[in-house]
Design a protein around this motif. Structure first.
Motif, mmCIF file in Angstrom:
data_model
loop_
_atom_site.group_PDB
_atom_site.id
_atom_site.type_symbol
_atom_site.label_atom_id
_atom_site.label_comp_id
_atom_site.label_asym_id
_atom_site.label_seq_id
_atom_site.Cartn_x
_atom_site.Cartn_y
_atom_site.Cartn_z
ATOM 1 N N PHE A 80 9.134 32.124 11.806
ATOM 2 C CA PHE A 80 7.777 31.644 11.534
ATOM 3 C C PHE A 80 7.429 30.545 12.546
ATOM 4 O O PHE A 80 6.367 30.551 13.167
ATOM 5 N N GLY A 81 8.355 29.623 12.719
ATOM 6 C CA GLY A 81 8.130 28.488 13.618
ATOM 7 C C GLY A 81 8.060 28.905 15.080
ATOM 8 O O GLY A 81 7.167 28.481 15.815
ATOM 9 N N ILE A 82 8.999 29.732 15.494
ATOM 10 C CA ILE A 82 9.002 30.193 16.893
ATOM 11 C C ILE A 82 7.651 30.820 17.217
ATOM 12 O O ILE A 82 7.016 30.530 18.230
ATOM 13 N N GLY A 84 4.759 30.464 15.678
ATOM 14 C CA GLY A 84 3.673 29.487 15.666
ATOM 15 C C GLY A 84 3.623 28.684 16.961
ATOM 16 O O GLY A 84 2.561 28.496 17.571
ATOM 17 N N TYR A 85 4.779 28.200 17.398
ATOM 18 C CA TYR A 85 4.828 27.396 18.621
ATOM 19 C C TYR A 85 4.468 28.236 19.854
ATOM 20 O O TYR A 85 3.722 27.783 20.728
ATOM 21 N N VAL A 86 5.043 29.453 19.935
ATOM 22 C CA VAL A 86 4.755 30.282 21.125
ATOM 23 C C VAL A 86 3.266 30.604 21.188
ATOM 24 O O VAL A 86 2.638 30.522 22.251
ATOM 25 N N TYR A 87 2.687 30.920 20.020
ATOM 26 C CA TYR A 87 1.246 31.183 19.999
ATOM 27 C C TYR A 87 0.491 29.949 20.504
ATOM 28 O O TYR A 87 -0.410 30.045 21.339
ATOM 29 N N GLY A 88 0.887 28.804 19.981
ATOM 30 C CA GLY A 88 0.223 27.557 20.363
ATOM 31 C C GLY A 88 0.296 27.326 21.863
ATOM 32 O O GLY A 88 -0.699 26.967 22.512
ATOM 33 N N ILE A 89 1.470 27.530 22.427
ATOM 34 C CA ILE A 89 1.677 27.293 23.867
ATOM 35 C C ILE A 89 0.822 28.260 24.700
ATOM 36 O O ILE A 89 0.090 27.841 25.613
ATOM 37 N N VAL A 90 0.876 29.538 24.351
ATOM 38 C CA VAL A 90 0.160 30.548 25.148
ATOM 39 C C VAL A 90 -1.355 30.404 24.979
ATOM 40 O O VAL A 90 -2.105 30.319 25.957
ATOM 41 N N ALA A 91 -1.790 30.361 23.712
ATOM 42 C CA ALA A 91 -3.231 30.357 23.452
ATOM 43 C C ALA A 91 -3.891 29.091 23.999
ATOM 44 O O ALA A 91 -5.011 29.138 24.510
ATOM 45 N N ALA A 106 0.322 38.429 20.671
ATOM 46 C CA ALA A 106 1.309 39.400 21.155
ATOM 47 C C ALA A 106 2.560 38.687 21.641
ATOM 48 O O ALA A 106 3.686 39.074 21.304
ATOM 49 N N ALA A 107 2.363 37.617 22.430
ATOM 50 C CA ALA A 107 3.517 36.882 22.970
ATOM 51 C C ALA A 107 4.345 36.287 21.840
ATOM 52 O O ALA A 107 5.584 36.320 21.871
ATOM 53 N N ALA A 108 3.668 35.740 20.826
ATOM 54 C CA ALA A 108 4.365 35.060 19.726
ATOM 55 C C ALA A 108 5.249 36.038 18.966
ATOM 56 O O ALA A 108 6.436 35.781 18.719
ATOM 57 N N ILE A 109 4.670 37.178 18.603
ATOM 58 C CA ILE A 109 5.437 38.126 17.787
ATOM 59 C C ILE A 109 6.534 38.768 18.632
ATOM 60 O O ILE A 109 7.666 38.952 18.167
ATOM 61 N N LEU A 110 6.213 39.038 19.896
ATOM 62 C CA LEU A 110 7.221 39.614 20.794
ATOM 63 C C LEU A 110 8.403 38.643 20.958
ATOM 64 O O LEU A 110 9.573 39.043 20.859
ATOM 65 N N GLY A 249 7.019 36.239 11.931
ATOM 66 C CA GLY A 249 6.233 35.844 13.085
ATOM 67 C C GLY A 249 4.742 36.052 12.849
ATOM 68 O O GLY A 249 3.908 35.220 13.221
ATOM 69 N N LEU A 250 4.407 37.156 12.184
ATOM 70 C CA LEU A 250 3.005 37.420 11.843
ATOM 71 C C LEU A 250 2.474 36.296 10.949
ATOM 72 O O LEU A 250 1.380 35.774 11.155
ATOM 73 N N SER A 251 3.291 35.908 9.963
ATOM 74 C CA SER A 251 2.895 34.792 9.097
ATOM 75 C C SER A 251 2.697 33.518 9.918
ATOM 76 O O SER A 251 1.747 32.772 9.690
ATOM 77 N N GLY A 252 3.590 33.290 10.863
ATOM 78 C CA GLY A 252 3.500 32.086 11.694
ATOM 79 C C GLY A 252 2.202 32.027 12.475
ATOM 80 O O GLY A 252 1.534 30.989 12.525
ATOM 81 N N VAL A 253 1.828 33.162 13.058
ATOM 82 C CA VAL A 253 0.589 33.220 13.842
ATOM 83 C C VAL A 253 -0.625 33.001 12.940
ATOM 84 O O VAL A 253 -1.551 32.243 13.271
#
Lengths: 347, 240
Positions: A80-82, A84-91, A106-110, A249-253
């Motif tokens: 969930f955290g990974i 959320g953070y990856v989405y935050g960084i990319v977006a 896409a990047a976050a879940i991948l 990961g979906l929940s995190g995003v």
């Protein structure tokens, strides 16, 4: 069963509670009610409900992994955290680019699925004893929390996005598709969480009633037996672990799109334990039970938190203990058994 | 005139050794099994029969020696790959999915593409399981559970079937039925190795018998030869 009708008979298969016509009529009414709710619900309620529904994919993932696959994991929070953070960084880094948030999703879940598959590869191909896996996954969550907590300061940034240490990452943009913004109090996000919840449930129900699902249950019941029927058990376990992580990961995003914010405690001890509590209290052998208990317990925890944060932790722990003592199969699953027994005995 | 390929046995075991602690359960064992053969493995407790099966199926790795199946060295192959090559084991203790229905057990065992030769359906009929598919496997009688386990192994369409004590705990009638079934199965071309303590079963089968003792092949021959062998009678069949 094959053909288009096969899907319907499969989704209604034996590997979950609720198989009769009455169940599906009730399911359809609830689903329609949830979709229609924005017509009369206030933005406040929509936002609250969306916050509860956000966690359902993560709970369902653990239900699949633990209840059907026999693998207890405290790692859902880390994924969930990974995510959320990856989405935050990319977006945030690509905020000026059109479609940046979808790229972020896409990047976050991948990223989540890749980390889970790597972790799972070492655990399952290494044939680590089943009782160690909860500890390893808990350690994964705690290491990530500890690491992210010390990322305060300007030197901890990716692109122009600060990781933010214990205070977390702020200013994360909500998911945006064209003019539609999936922000915290929006009808769009509410509907998105409802769709994620319903499709997550139906999709997993289809999966657990498929041939693959039965083999997953076979691995849970007897690893050696299943291996001796020619199945690459380790690969199946990695697949299920990665799928469960992808759902977390979906929940995190969805969560960061809702709150525009994430901090390391989303991967801490309490956060890592919560999905286990939702799954155990509802009944890990049933997807519908875990869907219900995730929403109910998230609502309960939030109501308790309003009266002081510590209560929530205590009561969640007490609830888990009580369930394990009195309803080892989970409350919803046990109630269902009682009801079925009563119906059978009725004249 | 047979070609060299045809002379190659289906299974060849060379110098197979496995020790647990200081005890050599299987000790430089050599064995060759021809395609289509039906053979019983007998021997006193601790002779290495079940260990041999666990080495053949890949549950354990040997300390030395090699296993050649259809001309291919499979010594290092993982258990599930051996199943896909055509070796399947029926465990000594019944291992079925007790919480699932009989039909669901078979669904798992059958895999996605296998189950085309009709042998499984035949076996289910003969063993009285055809009408039980909607019953929880754990509720079956003991012998039916044993038979279901044989059917699970058959569902993988093995060329070499390893049966570890298939009649343990069965009545004499059930043992005879199992023996008849195994003979018919062998008649269909499946190569079968059976570990069995029950001499009634071994006599009923009345084919090749291999006697294991201290992890080695002690004697090898027809049932008559083995029963006439004084040494075998002394170590195993109980003659003083």
């Amino acid at each position: 069963m094959r053909g288009p009708l096969g899907i319907f008979s499969r989704v209604g298969g034996r590997q979950d509670l609720g198989r009769g016509a009455a169940f599906w009529v009730a399911f359809a009414i609830v689903a329609l009610g949830l979709v229609a709710f924005p017509l009369f619900g206030s933005a406040f309620y929509l936002s609250n409900l969306a916050n509860f529904f956000v966690y359902v994919p993560m709970g369902l993932g653990l239900c699949l992994l633990w209840g059907y696959g026999g693998i207890l994991s405290f790692g859902q929070a880390s994924f969930f955290g990974i995510s959320g953070y990856v989405y935050g960084i990319v977006a945030q880094n690509l905020s000026l680019t059109p479609g940046a948030s979808l790229l972020g999703v896409a990047a976050a879940i991948l990223a989540t699925v890749i980390v889970a598959a790597l972790f799972g590869y070492f655990v399952f191909y290494g044939q680590v004893s089943a009782w160690i896996i909860p500890l390893l996954t808990l350690v994964l969550s705690l290491i990530l929390e500890t690491f992210m907590a010390q990322t305060a300061g300007y030197q901890w940034r990716i692109g122009h996005v600060l990781l933010g240490g214990y205070n977390g990452m702020t200013g994360i943009p909500s998911i945006q598709v064209g003019p539609l913004e999936f922000g915290g109090a929006s009808i769009a996000l509410y509907l998105l969480t409802v769709i994620a919840m319903l499709l997550g449930y139906l999709g997993l129900r289809l999966l657990v009633n498929s041939h693959f699902g039965y083999v997953v249950v076979g691995v849970r019941d007897d690893v050696e037996r299943t291996r001796m029927l020619g199945y690459n058990v380790a690969r199946m376990q990695v697949t299920v672990f990665a799928l469960a992580a992808g759902l977390a990961g979906l929940s995190g995003v969805l969560y960061v799109s809702w709150g525009n914010y994430i901090n390391p405690s989303s991967m801490g001890l309490y956060a890592a334990t919560l999905p286990v509590i939702w799954t155990a209290v509802g009944g890990r052998s049933s997807l519908i039970a875990v869907t219900l208990s995730t929403v109910a317990l998230k609502w309960l925890a939030d109501s308790l938190a309003v009266r002081g944060g510590e209560y929530a932790f205590l009561i969640m722990g007490a609830l888990l203990l009580a369930t394990m003592l009195f309803f080892p199969a989970g409350i919803v699953v046990s109630l269902n058994r009682l009801w079925r027994r009563a119906r059978r005995q009725a004249p | 005139m047979s070609s060299p390929v045809e002379r190659e046995p289906l299974l060849r075991v060379e110098g197979l050794t496995k020790a647990f602690g200081g005890i050599r359960a299987v000790d430089e064992l050599n064995l060759a099994v021809a395609a289509g053969e039906l053979r019983c493995l007998i021997g006193p407790n601790g002779a290495g029969k079940s260990t041999l099966f666990s080495l053949l199926s890949g549950i354990h790795q040997p300390d030395a020696g090699r296993i050649v199946f259809k001309g291919e060295d499979i010594t290092e192959l993982s258990p599930f790959r051996r199943v896909r090559k055509g070796i399947c084991l029926k465990f000594q203790t019944t291992r079925i999915y007790r919480g699932l229905m009989v039909g669901e057990n078979l669904t798992i065992a059958r895999g996605k593409v296998r189950g085309t030769n009709g042998r499984l359906e035949w076996a289910l009929g003969v063993l009285g399981l055809a009408g039980e598919t909607a019953r929880p496997a754990g509720e079956l009688s003991h012998s039916h559970q044993q038979w279901l386990e044989i059917c699970l192994a058959l569902a993988t369409e093995p060329e070499l079937l390893l049966l570890d004590e298939p009649t343990a705990g069965m009545t004499p009638e059930e043992t005879a039925l199992t023996a008849d079934f195994v003979i018919k199965l062998s008649g269909q071309g499946v190569t079968i190795l059976v570990v069995e303590h029950d001499m009634a079963f071994v006599r009923h089968i009345a084919r090749g018998v291999t006697v294991l003792h201290y992890g080695r092949v002690f004697a090898d021959g027809t049932l008559e030869e083995i029963e006439a062998n004084h040494e075998v009678r002394r170590i195993y069949l109980g003659e003083q």
